[in-house]
Structures are given as C-alpha cells and as structure tokens.
Design a protein around this motif. Sequence first.
Motif, PDB file in Angstrom:
ATOM      1  N   UNK A  97     -10.685  43.485  20.292  1.00 26.42           N
ATOM      2  CA  UNK A  97     -11.167  43.129  18.899  1.00 26.42           C
ATOM      3  C   UNK A  97     -10.372  42.344  18.065  1.00 26.42           C
ATOM      4  N   UNK A  98     -11.355  41.361  17.177  1.00 26.86           N
ATOM      5  CA  UNK A  98     -10.532  40.575  16.366  1.00 26.86           C
ATOM      6  C   UNK A  98      -9.867  41.378  15.274  1.00 26.86           C
ATOM      7  N   UNK A  99     -10.548  42.612  14.739  1.00 32.18           N
ATOM      8  CA  UNK A  99      -9.879  43.483  13.753  1.00 32.18           C
ATOM      9  C   UNK A  99      -9.883  42.665  12.450  1.00 32.18           C
ATOM     10  N   UNK A 100      -9.631  41.438  12.381  1.00 33.13           N
ATOM     11  CA  UNK A 100      -9.645  40.547  11.306  1.00 33.13           C
ATOM     12  C   UNK A 100     -11.144  39.963  11.100  1.00 33.13           C
TER      13      UNK A 100
ATOM     14  N   UNK B 143     -14.269  43.650   2.830  1.00 32.80           N
ATOM     15  CA  UNK B 143     -14.530  43.035   4.199  1.00 32.80           C
ATOM     16  C   UNK B 143     -13.289  42.355   4.449  1.00 32.80           C
ATOM     17  N   UNK B 144     -12.178  42.347   3.961  1.00 36.57           N
ATOM     18  CA  UNK B 144     -10.871  41.871   4.318  1.00 36.57           C
ATOM     19  C   UNK B 144      -9.944  42.846   4.580  1.00 36.57           C
ATOM     20  N   UNK B 145     -10.372  44.329   4.628  1.00 43.48           N
ATOM     21  CA  UNK B 145      -9.542  45.342   5.019  1.00 43.48           C
ATOM     22  C   UNK B 145      -9.625  45.803   6.399  1.00 43.48           C
TER      23      UNK B 145
ATOM     24  N   UNK C 251      -8.688  37.478   4.366  1.00 51.01           N
ATOM     25  CA  UNK C 251      -8.364  38.580   4.971  1.00 51.01           C
ATOM     26  C   UNK C 251      -6.692  38.330   4.897  1.00 51.01           C
ATOM     27  N   UNK C 252      -5.897  39.158   3.880  1.00 55.33           N
ATOM     28  CA  UNK C 252      -4.711  38.971   3.584  1.00 55.33           C
ATOM     29  C   UNK C 252      -3.629  38.836   4.717  1.00 55.33           C
TER      30      UNK C 252
END
Length: 487
Positions: free
Chosen positions: A196-199, A277-279, A329-330
């Motif tokens: 999974x990209x997860x990001x 969306x960035x979590x 995404x931080x």
Amino acid sequence: MAPPPILTNSQGQAIPNPPYATQRVGKHGPLLLQDIDLIDNLAHFDRERIPERVVHGRGSGAHGVFEVTDDITDICSADFLNEVGKKTKTFTRFSLVAAESGANDSARDVRGFATKFYTSEGILDFVYIHTPVFFIRDPSKFVDVNHVQKRNPQTNSKDPNAAWDFFTLNPETVHQVTILYTDRGTPASFRHMHGFSAHTFKWANANNDWVYVRIHQLTDQGIKNHTIEEAIRLAGENPDAAQDDLFNSIEQGDFPSWTCYVQTMTEEQAKNAPFSVFDMTKTWPHKDYPLRRFGKLTLNENPLNYFAEVEQAAFSPANTVPSMQPSADPVLQGRLFSYTDTQRYRLGVNFSQIPVNCPLKGGAQVYAPSERDGFMNVNGNYGKAPNYLTNRNKVTIKSFPIQQYQEVWEGPAEPFEWVATAAEFDQPADLYNNVLSETDRRNLAHNIGVDVAKVESEIQERVFKYFGGVSPDLAEAIKREVFQTGK
C-alpha cells in the motif's frame, strides 16, 4: 573452452605468489608493508560492509516487469501507463522496517514493499508498506517511532517499554498498532502480502486535471500469515524463510504477481471527507473511493548478486515522473528528503550510477552537468563539458506541468501538530468489530498480551486504556492474556 581467468588483485595485476603466501622477513619474521596484494585484500575486507539502512535494514529482492492492464489515461498521463499491454522493467525489494539486517524474516514488524520502475521518463519508485496506514502523521515523530523499536541505548537489547510507552502516549498510532498485532504483522512470506502507498499522491492527466490517489498492490497468491507461535518457531528453524521462499519460487518458475489498483479522490471530495486526505493513519473507505485496476507487477528474475542488486538498491518517494507528484502529506514531505539523503550517506553521492539504480537501464538519457565529481563517479563525469548549464551545450528542455497551480496555500508559516481526538479510534474500532473474525480478534489480544506482559505495570495500564478506546472487550481480553503470560 576459454582458459580460466588469471588471479589478480583489485587493480587487475596478477598475483605472483601462492594464494595464501605473504611476504615476510625470513621464514617466520614480521610481515612486510610492501606486500601490496595482502594490503589490497585486507583493505577491501575492512570496508566490505557499508552502513546498513537505519530502517528497512533486512531485505530481499527480485527483478520483474510491470504491465498495464487497464486504460487510466483519464487520470494519469505518465508515459509508462499510456497503453494497455505496455511493459516496464522493475526491481522490487521487500523488507522489515524496524528490524536490523541480522533479524529474522518472521519477526512482527511492518514490511516494506518498494518497486523501482525503469521508465522512459526516468526512475519512478513506489516506496510502500504492507499495511494501508502508518503509525504517525507528523514527520517530527518519524525519528522517535523508529527509535523506540530499536535497541535500548544502555542495554543494547530490545526494549518493549519504549515502544508501548510511545504508542500509548500517541493515540494516532492505534490504527497501525491494531493491524500490526493481528497475524498480518507476521506474514508467511513476501509473496503472500499486499503493498500500500499509505501516503496520498497526486496524479494528473494530459489536460492537467488532477486527483488525489492512493495505490494498492494486492497479492495474486492470496494473504497468508503466521500465528505468533509459528513465527517464533520459524525464527529458530529458518530465520531466512521469507527470503528463501521468494528466491526458490522464482527459481522454479513460480513467478509471484500483484494486481495494482488506484483509489482516487477529487479536491472537492477531500474538503468534505471526515478526515484529512493527508492523514496516513486513516484509510479511504472502498465504498466511497472504489479500487480501480490499472496493472500487474510480476517478479520473474532473481538477482545474480545480493549485495550489488538488493543491498545497493536505493529507493525514495522523491523519485517521480511527470504527472505523478507528491501531495502535501507531511510525513511524505519529510521522506522526500530523508530517503534520498540516507542513500547519499550509505552508498555515496553518486549512488544513482550503481547499475540497479541507474535510470539508463530504462532508456532515459540522463544529462545533469552540475552533478559532478564526488565519491565513486564512474560514468565519465561528463568529460570536458562545462559543469554548469550554458548555451554552448545543445540540450533539450522538456517542459511539463509540475502541478503548481493545482493547490493554493495561504496562511502564516507556523509550527503545527495534529492534536489527537476520539476519532483516532473510529477506524480501528470498525476494523475490530466489523472486519476481524473471532479467531482474528482472539489472536490479536493474545499477540498484544504476550508482548505487553514484558513491560512495566504503569505502561500496561496505559495499554489497557489505549485499546479500550478500540473496544472494551479487547482491553479485557488483553488483560487476561497479560495475566496468563505473566503467571
């Protein structure tokens, strides 16, 4: 038949003495510094180990091919995706994230799943994991979340107190920890797990219309996991079990494959989603953001040399191609620097010239005249060409949108940390109550209890409260397991 090769030193100079003879004063006198062949041999031996990866230290890999199975040019204009049936050479490395290189393949750990695509537009790296979420969403915690899974600075042994201390003080970790302590935390092999990209990334089509995306690589072999008891037994019987399984399956022509899917989310959908969306501690529900198939990854060739091809393989999410860009995404933003920088440290500033990392393998013509000198520059160093851009050199400038007008950010530059809320427990609670089977739930409590029985009582109490947010039943089941294990 060709004659056998001549035994030489590293400079190609023939060694005139028997292989193990050394120059010395008389028969039993001291060695001579002039024995350049001995010095050459020992000097290389002293340096044959490069620094291991700070994370993803233990890994296995294979070459393969990615084939486009479905047209997705409406959402992505990357060249390697522009035609159904198009194939791209790849190299994939599987790894354990927190474990060092000498760990065992069956240890409970997040698995890395990184694939390098040798595209006509340069190197593209998918640097993914085997779970759809991660522990943290603030990059400042990246160092700590890895340190607490390493060795204690005083005892140099694993310290279960550290990990559970960190997890329970940072409730956003609960989704990943819950998944990790199911049997999916101990996959039976690299072939039997997803990636999974997860990001969150951004993809754009030829018109520069863009969407947020997450990638899923689903194993065609089916999911297969070990129980904690099986994993412990296998660690003693064969610490290299997953590596052997991958190598042997490919050697026998049983090529593992993964079907690749993309989830998409528009900017408007992102604004209305109940989570950021960035979590990366949150999944995107499939019912709202369905999976869309676009390709198949197949591994069909083993490395000829582990060090050259697997240990020296260097991956970074910063390696992208036009129309496939990072989002805000931080944690991803932090990795854009950190992953490339660690390769410069491990392998040297010219690591991209190592064949397994070299973009030339895919046909891209690289010309970067300011990338000069440094350790291990072996590509000719651009000869007499100026080490700066000048119109005296004829070069082609390929322009393409960098998605610079897609998102507009306004506000002061200020420190920000996500504050944990009760919502941290919503998705893991749904996982526990509606996805896991009764056996899965029982094994989850057992796996956690075995680990938590080793930690201090004050941290144990925090663990019970931590998982109580997922389910009171889970917290009680963990308490019973801790009591049984600790008796």
